[in-house]
Design a protein around this motif. Structure first.
Motif, mmCIF file in Angstrom:
data_model
loop_
_atom_site.group_PDB
_atom_site.id
_atom_site.type_symbol
_atom_site.label_atom_id
_atom_site.label_comp_id
_atom_site.label_asym_id
_atom_site.label_seq_id
_atom_site.Cartn_x
_atom_site.Cartn_y
_atom_site.Cartn_z
ATOM 1 N N ARG A 63 -26.306 -31.869 -32.332
ATOM 2 C CA ARG A 63 -25.419 -31.482 -33.433
ATOM 3 C C ARG A 63 -26.191 -31.529 -34.742
ATOM 4 N N GLU A 69 -15.095 -31.543 -33.624
ATOM 5 C CA GLU A 69 -15.787 -30.289 -33.915
ATOM 6 C C GLU A 69 -14.795 -29.195 -34.288
ATOM 7 N N ALA A 70 -13.695 -29.107 -33.549
ATOM 8 C CA ALA A 70 -12.681 -28.089 -33.843
ATOM 9 C C ALA A 70 -12.023 -28.362 -35.194
ATOM 10 N N CYS A 84 -14.239 -27.186 -37.894
ATOM 11 C CA CYS A 84 -14.149 -25.727 -38.027
ATOM 12 C C CYS A 84 -12.931 -25.327 -38.860
ATOM 13 N N LYS A 107 -15.133 -26.999 -27.683
ATOM 14 C CA LYS A 107 -15.436 -27.921 -28.780
ATOM 15 C C LYS A 107 -14.562 -29.168 -28.667
ATOM 16 N N SER A 108 -15.116 -30.287 -29.122
ATOM 17 C CA SER A 108 -14.339 -31.534 -29.138
ATOM 18 C C SER A 108 -13.313 -31.473 -30.259
ATOM 19 N N LYS A 130 -10.681 -22.922 -30.639
ATOM 20 C CA LYS A 130 -11.944 -23.662 -30.664
ATOM 21 C C LYS A 130 -12.001 -24.699 -29.550
ATOM 22 N N ARG A 131 -10.883 -25.376 -29.310
ATOM 23 C CA ARG A 131 -10.841 -26.363 -28.217
ATOM 24 C C ARG A 131 -11.041 -25.680 -26.874
ATOM 25 N N TYR A 178 -7.480 -23.702 -34.136
ATOM 26 C CA TYR A 178 -7.910 -24.987 -33.576
ATOM 27 C C TYR A 178 -7.865 -24.947 -32.043
#
Length: 121
Positions: A10, A55-56, A59, A51-52, A46-47, A43
């Motif tokens: 990351r 992370e989401a 974003c 993405k965790s 993104k999940r 969101y």
């Protein structure tokens, strides 16, 4: 700054900066996620992409910060010589001073060039 944990690499941004603004963006993002909004759909997308939660959420916050920045730019560009767009010649806009300091640096007008503990001649 690169942060690694096993196979996941990351890149983190510096935590330095306007913490008050970051908190406001965090509250906005959490509110977007909790309610049925386009932010929640983003969101969830993104999940679903792997993405965790953090992370989401990051974003969503980035997307919200882009909206805030564009709004500030639009407002600044729309301001004419009288000030903000709602100002009239009979009632011109008054410049506003920020209630809180926006910088973490000391006010230059309050700096003393004398070393501490020295007496004035």
């Amino acid at each position: 700054m690169a942060v690694s944990s096993g196979d996941v690499v990351r890149h983190r941004l510096s935590r330095a900066g306007d913490r008050q603004l970051n908190y406001a963006l965090h509250v906005m993002a959490i509110t977007q996620i909790r309610h049925d909004t386009p932010g929640r759909v983003y969101y969830q997308r993104k999940r679903a992409a792997g993405k965790s939660h953090k992370e989401a959420l990051r974003c969503v916050k980035r997307r919200l910060s882009d909206v805030v920045y564009r709004t500030l730019l639009r407002d600044a560009l729309g301001a004419g010589p009288e000030g903000h767009p709602g100002a009239t010649p009979a009632r011109p806009a008054q410049p506003r001073r920020p209630a809180l300091r926006t910088s973490h640096f000391p006010d230059p007008s309050r700096l003393s060039l004398r070393p501490r503990g020295s007496s004035r001649c």
